[in-house]
Design an enzyme around this catalytic site. Structure first.
Site, mmCIF file in Angstrom:
data_model
loop_
_atom_site.group_PDB
_atom_site.id
_atom_site.type_symbol
_atom_site.label_atom_id
_atom_site.label_comp_id
_atom_site.label_asym_id
_atom_site.label_seq_id
_atom_site.Cartn_x
_atom_site.Cartn_y
_atom_site.Cartn_z
ATOM 1 N N ARG A 69 0.829 -1.208 0.000
ATOM 2 C CA ARG A 69 0.000 0.000 0.000
ATOM 3 C C ARG A 69 0.867 1.265 0.000
ATOM 4 O O ARG A 69 0.560 2.240 -0.704
ATOM 5 C CB ARG A 69 -0.930 0.001 1.218
ATOM 6 C CG ARG A 69 -1.896 1.176 1.248
ATOM 7 C CD ARG A 69 -2.860 1.061 2.413
ATOM 8 N NE ARG A 69 -3.781 -0.054 2.240
ATOM 9 C CZ ARG A 69 -4.723 -0.379 3.114
ATOM 10 N NH1 ARG A 69 -4.874 0.319 4.226
ATOM 11 N NH2 ARG A 69 -5.522 -1.406 2.876
ATOM 12 N N ASN A 101 -4.292 9.351 3.487
ATOM 13 C CA ASN A 101 -3.149 8.617 4.034
ATOM 14 C C ASN A 101 -3.133 8.494 5.552
ATOM 15 O O ASN A 101 -2.647 7.493 6.086
ATOM 16 C CB ASN A 101 -1.839 9.299 3.601
ATOM 17 C CG ASN A 101 -1.576 9.179 2.118
ATOM 18 O OD1 ASN A 101 -1.988 8.210 1.481
ATOM 19 N ND2 ASN A 101 -0.891 10.153 1.557
#
Length: 338
Positions: A69, A101
């Site tokens: 990721r 994020n």
């Protein structure tokens, strides 16, 4: 004529056009990455990364998904240049605290540790961007996924983009029509998108990112059977409709959560995609191409592995052209050199 029909017709043509362009767009040539970039300057770098990733994944299998990721989020923000790894400073606003994020990224400590070992062996040679790219490949292999050769030679950006982090990255609740252009913008096709999202076979999702899905259309996409019904009830127990639980997590592939395989696509066929953005690939009225790809990868794991490998190389080759002029090899992945 029904306006809703016209709207669907319009969007369908957009999606089909995007699908065509995504496979045919030509981009200006960027500095060439090569397989042997470190052959003479740091020949042990691949061995070091692999060894440290082995220890990391053995200690916690979730680290595999975290590193993949991280790599994805890095490449979608001004190219694969290590900008995602930068901490905020007085003079630099990093990407870690962007809405896309701040609650979803882990694994920074793993990259820090690998970087320390690489620096002790080959000081000032190997970029953090390359370390992250190699580590993502090894993470996939260590949980049963495919191998691919990793071209290297990236440099580390001395800048980051909080703004691009909030606009370039797909979000869990987005529709298919909204997500496809974000991949095409990066030079990735619809085929690349469906294959790359398959990395969710080892991923975890937070309640705040799937609440709207399970209390929305999850019940209508679900293929009813005792196992699926039990999983649906489990998701609702993990993620209450109200009253908190935002940080509670669940595997996006509850069948084989720590194994990189094609089980994720079978769940989409059953209407069990945890994230709306995932299930849309199969269930959306606009998903003519994506639906067939989901079926293909569910039926043929080797086809999925082959395309995932190719698409990871393609994504990893998204470069930040400015970084080859102004960039550096960071000594510490969290900060630019002083």
């Amino acid at each position: 004529m029904d306006c809703s029909f016209l709207l669907k017709f319009f969007f369908l043509h957009i999606v089909l056009l995007f699908g065509f362009l995504g496979d045919n767009i030509m981009y200006a040539s960027e500095p060439q990455l090569t397989l042997d970039y470190y052959a003479s300057t740091c020949p042990t770098v691949f061995d070091i990364v692999r060894k440290e990733m082995e220890c990391s994944v053995l200690s916690d299998p979730r680290n595999a998904a975290s590193i993949v990721r991280l790599h994805f989020h890095d490449c979608f923000i001004q190219g694969c240049d290590g900008s995602i790894l930068l901490d905020d400073t007085i003079t630099l606003k990093g990407e870690k605290k962007a809405a896309t994020n701040i609650h979803s990224l882990k694994g920074f400590g793993v990259i820090d540790q690998i970087k320390n070992f690489v620096e002790s062996e080959c000081p000032g040679i190997v970029s953090c961007a390359d370390i992250l790219t190699i580590a993502a490949r090894d993470a996939v292999i260590l949980v049963g996924g495919p191998y691919w050769d990793v071209p290297v030679g990236r440099k580390d950006s001395v800048t980051a983009s909080f703004e691009l982090a909030n606009t370039n990255l797909p979000t869990p609740d987005e529709s298919l029509v909204s997500i496809i252009p974000k991949f095409l913008y990066q030079g990735l096709s619809v085929t690349d998108m469906v294959a790359l999202v398959g990395a969710h076979t080892i991923g975890m999702a937070k309640c705040e990112n799937f609440r709207s899905r399970i209390y929305g259309d999850y019940g209508s996409t679900l293929v009813k059977n005792p196992i699926s019904d039990n999983q649906f009830n489990n998701l609702k127990s993990i993620c209450p409709a109200t009253g908190g639980g935002d940080n509670n997590i669940t595997a996006m592939d509850y069948v084989t959560p720590n194994l990189f395989d094609n089980s994720f696509y079978h769940l989409l066929l059953n209407g069990e995609g945890v994230l709306n953005s995932d299930q849309e690939m199969y269930s959306s009225v606009f998903g003519i191409e994506t639906r067939e790809l989901v079926k293909k990868y569910a039926a043929d794991p080797l086809a999925f592995f082959h395309q995932f490998s190719d698409s990871m190389v393609k994504m990893g080759n998204i470069t930040n052209s400015e970084s080859f002029v102004t960039a550096e090899v960071r000594k510490n992945c969290r900060f630019v050199n002083t």
